[in-house]
Design a protein around this motif. Structure first.
Motif, short mmCIF file in Angstrom:
data_model
loop_
_atom_site.label_atom_id
_atom_site.label_comp_id
_atom_site.label_asym_id
_atom_site.label_seq_id
_atom_site.Cartn_x
_atom_site.Cartn_y
_atom_site.Cartn_z
N THR A 223 0.98 -1.16 0.14
CA THR A 223 0.15 0.19 -0.02
C THR A 223 0.92 1.24 -0.10
OG1 THR A 223 -0.16 0.06 2.59
CG2 THR A 223 -1.85 -1.13 1.23
N ASN A 224 0.44 2.38 -0.65
CA ASN A 224 0.98 3.46 -0.60
C ASN A 224 0.19 4.68 -1.20
OD1 ASN A 224 3.04 5.63 -0.32
ND2 ASN A 224 4.69 4.12 -0.58
N HIS A 225 0.55 5.92 -1.14
CA HIS A 225 -0.45 7.02 -1.45
C HIS A 225 -0.53 7.27 -2.95
CE1 HIS A 225 -0.48 7.71 2.84
NE2 HIS A 225 0.75 8.02 2.90
N ASN A 226 -1.67 7.44 -3.51
CA ASN A 226 -2.08 7.73 -4.77
C ASN A 226 -1.35 8.94 -5.14
OD1 ASN A 226 -3.25 8.24 -7.27
ND2 ASN A 226 -5.23 9.15 -6.46
N ALA A 227 -1.11 10.09 -4.47
CA ALA A 227 -0.56 11.21 -4.60
C ALA A 227 0.00 12.03 -3.29
CB ALA A 227 -1.43 12.23 -5.20
N ALA A 228 0.93 11.50 -2.78
CA ALA A 228 1.51 11.98 -1.57
C ALA A 228 2.08 13.34 -2.04
CB ALA A 228 2.55 11.20 -0.86
N LEU A 229 1.90 14.37 -0.84
CA LEU A 229 2.59 15.53 -1.24
C LEU A 229 4.07 15.58 -0.92
CD1 LEU A 229 2.60 18.60 -1.64
CD2 LEU A 229 1.63 18.98 0.67
N ASP A 242 13.90 8.06 -6.50
CA ASP A 242 13.05 7.18 -6.52
C ASP A 242 11.73 7.77 -5.79
OD1 ASP A 242 14.55 5.25 -7.72
OD2 ASP A 242 15.58 4.72 -5.79
N LEU A 243 11.76 8.83 -5.44
CA LEU A 243 10.35 9.50 -4.48
C LEU A 243 9.30 9.60 -5.58
CD1 LEU A 243 11.71 11.70 -1.87
CD2 LEU A 243 10.50 9.45 -1.47
N LEU A 244 7.94 9.21 -5.25
CA LEU A 244 6.82 9.30 -6.04
C LEU A 244 6.05 10.24 -5.18
CD1 LEU A 244 6.43 5.85 -7.61
CD2 LEU A 244 7.43 7.89 -8.95
N THR A 245 6.24 11.45 -5.22
CA THR A 245 5.41 12.66 -4.44
C THR A 245 4.97 13.84 -5.30
OG1 THR A 245 7.31 13.78 -3.53
CG2 THR A 245 6.31 11.77 -2.28
N ASP A 246 4.35 14.55 -5.19
CA ASP A 246 3.98 15.72 -5.60
C ASP A 246 5.43 16.77 -5.64
OD1 ASP A 246 1.39 14.95 -6.11
OD2 ASP A 246 0.53 16.41 -4.77
N GLU A 247 5.88 16.92 -4.24
CA GLU A 247 7.05 17.66 -4.38
C GLU A 247 8.12 17.05 -5.04
OE1 GLU A 247 9.58 19.44 -0.34
OE2 GLU A 247 9.01 17.24 -0.46
N ALA A 248 8.26 15.85 -5.37
CA ALA A 248 9.49 15.28 -6.26
C ALA A 248 9.18 15.74 -7.67
CB ALA A 248 9.93 13.82 -6.06
N ALA A 249 7.87 15.64 -8.06
CA ALA A 249 7.49 15.70 -9.26
C ALA A 249 7.71 17.18 -9.73
CB ALA A 249 5.77 15.54 -9.69
N VAL A 250 7.21 17.99 -8.86
CA VAL A 250 7.49 19.67 -9.05
C VAL A 250 8.98 19.84 -9.16
CG1 VAL A 250 6.95 22.16 -8.13
CG2 VAL A 250 5.12 20.40 -8.14
N ALA A 348 -3.70 21.87 1.32
CA ALA A 348 -2.28 21.95 1.59
C ALA A 348 -1.46 21.84 0.26
CB ALA A 348 -1.78 20.50 2.51
N LYS A 349 -2.14 20.96 -0.68
CA LYS A 349 -1.39 21.06 -1.95
C LYS A 349 -1.57 22.48 -2.85
CE LYS A 349 -2.01 16.04 -2.56
NZ LYS A 349 -2.15 14.86 -3.44
N VAL A 350 -2.74 23.11 -2.77
CA VAL A 350 -2.81 24.36 -3.34
C VAL A 350 -1.87 25.42 -2.94
CG1 VAL A 350 -4.32 26.08 -3.84
CG2 VAL A 350 -5.21 23.84 -4.11
#
Length: 406
Positions: A223-229, A242-250, A348-350
């Motif tokens: 299990t893990n998050h669909n879209a962790a911040l 290897d991180l899959l997060t909003d922060e890493a993507a941005v 929080a994401k906004v």
């Protein structure tokens, strides 16, 4: 004293207040649902988005933009004429921009790969896109090629440069007609690095819609998050790449040359579900065996719309937890595990997007929101969460000239 006042005045003139972008994708197939899950153009609120994107059209073997669902999209043969109804929403909000999205996951990559590799097919694509946009009253096109150099692509690595070349040609024709050009792209750095020359393509589009969802899902054994911040529980030792997060993507997209004023952070209005291997081991990174429950209306294995999951949580005995490090909630019930976003995590994401001076945020997708107020949080709970935060501190430096109107 006069010098100080003059400096203060010049500083004040160097900033302007701007309305942040809220891009709302609309999955038109929701019109085919029944009961409480049915969502038509009439359910859309044109005042909650700056850009509404109609998903999806497709392309044929000649590279031409075509309707995937003509009985719904078009007026011919007693069709529902959705394109017209969608664009008439601009009568209710004259500042609204509408776009037609072409592509999507189900359309695959092969058709785009062949089209982008051929000057003749690129011409067909561009000309047919312009005809469709103008005929039905759209303001522009979103190219959702998922994904160059991946999946069923026949041209592989050549797709990367071909995609940039396609966008370059499109922008010339679109600028001549005052049309908007946007793209929807993968957020995951390892996927994006295979598909895009970020600096090249970013210069040719008005907005880059970052699909920051499906970062984890029931295809994973844990299990893990669909879209962790941010990186969450148990991920403190995970390598940055290897991180899959909003922060890493941005951070990836900005570091590769995408201007922040063009980058739009995607926010998922749906969750992913897992079936736990052991019901008693139910935290983040718990062993899982595949997809869990699916939404009663959306009927997608391992996925569930916000309006469905919030109703389940409201009416059944789910245990809600928060991964405070990741900035998102999750819920468990027996052998079922669910990752999702709620009012708090969306806000929080906004705020994160604002902090990084991004163009704004993108909702995928509005028909997944609680549009009937099933859960008591008000109609369009998540869209309204966006508006609680989106225009706070929306100040941009304007020293480098005027900003094009989007």
């Amino acid at each position: 004293m006069k010098g100080v006042l003059l400096v203060a005045l010049l500083c004040a003139l160097s900033v302007v207040h701007t309305k942040k972008t809220v891009v709302c994708f609309y999955g038109s197939w929701a019109a085919h649902r029944t009961g409480q899950g049915r969502f038509t153009v009439n359910n859309l609120d044109p005042h909650l988005c700056t850009h509404l994107v109609y998903a999806f059209s497709g392309i044929n073997a000649q590279g031409m933009v075509v309707s995937i669902d003509p009985k719904l999209d078009l007026a011919e043969d007693n069709g529902a004429d959705n394109y017209r109804q969608f664009n008439e929403l601009k009568k209710k909000n004259t500042e609204l921009k509408t776009l037609l999205a072409v592509g999507g996951f189900n359309e695959g990559s092969a058709k785009f790969s062949r089209m982008a590799a051929s000057p003749a097919l690129r011409k067909n694509f561009i000309e047919s896109a312009i005809v469709t946009i103008n005929k039905h009253g759209f303001n522009g096109l979103d190219v959702s090629w998922l994904y160059p150099n991946q999946r069923d692509s026949p041209n592989h690595q050549a797709d990367v440069d071909n995609f940039s070349a396609l966008l370059k040609e499109m922008r010339v024709y679109f600028d001549q007609r005052g049309l908007l050009l946007t793209i929807a792209v993968s957020a995951a750095p390892k996927v994006a690095s295979k598909s895009y020359n970020v600096a090249a393509l970013a210069q040719y589009v008005h907005l880059v819609n970052l699909m920051a969802h499906d970062l984890h899902g029931p295809w994973d054994p844990f299990t893990n998050h669909n879209a962790a911040l941010h990186k969450g529980e148990g991920e403190q030792n995970v390598a940055k790449e290897d991180l899959l997060t909003d922060e890493a993507a941005v951070e990836y997209w900005l570091s590769k040359g995408c201007p922040p004023e063009k980058l739009v952070l995607g926010l998922p209005f749906f969750g992913h579900t897992y079936k736990l291997r052991y019901a008693r081991i139910n935290g983040v990174n718990a062993p899982a065996t595949g997809p869990g429950i699916m939404g009663p209306h959306t009927q997608i294995p391992g996925a569930i719309a916000y309006f469905e999951l919030c109703n389940l949580i409201r009416t059944e005995n789910w245990l809600i937890k928060r991964d405070e490090l990741a900035g998102v909630p999750y819920a468990t019930k027996g052998e079922n595990w669910m990752s999702y976003d709620d009012y708090q995590s969306i806000k929080a994401k906004v705020a994160f997007a604002n902090k990084h001076n991004l163009a704004g945020v993108m909702a995928w997708s509005v028909e997944y929101d609680d549009f009937n107020n099933v859960c008591g949080g008000g109609k369009f709970t998540l869209l309204n969460a966006i508006h609680q935060v989106i225009n706070e501190e929306s100040i941009i430096n304007n020293n480098n000239g005027t900003k094009a109107s989007l």
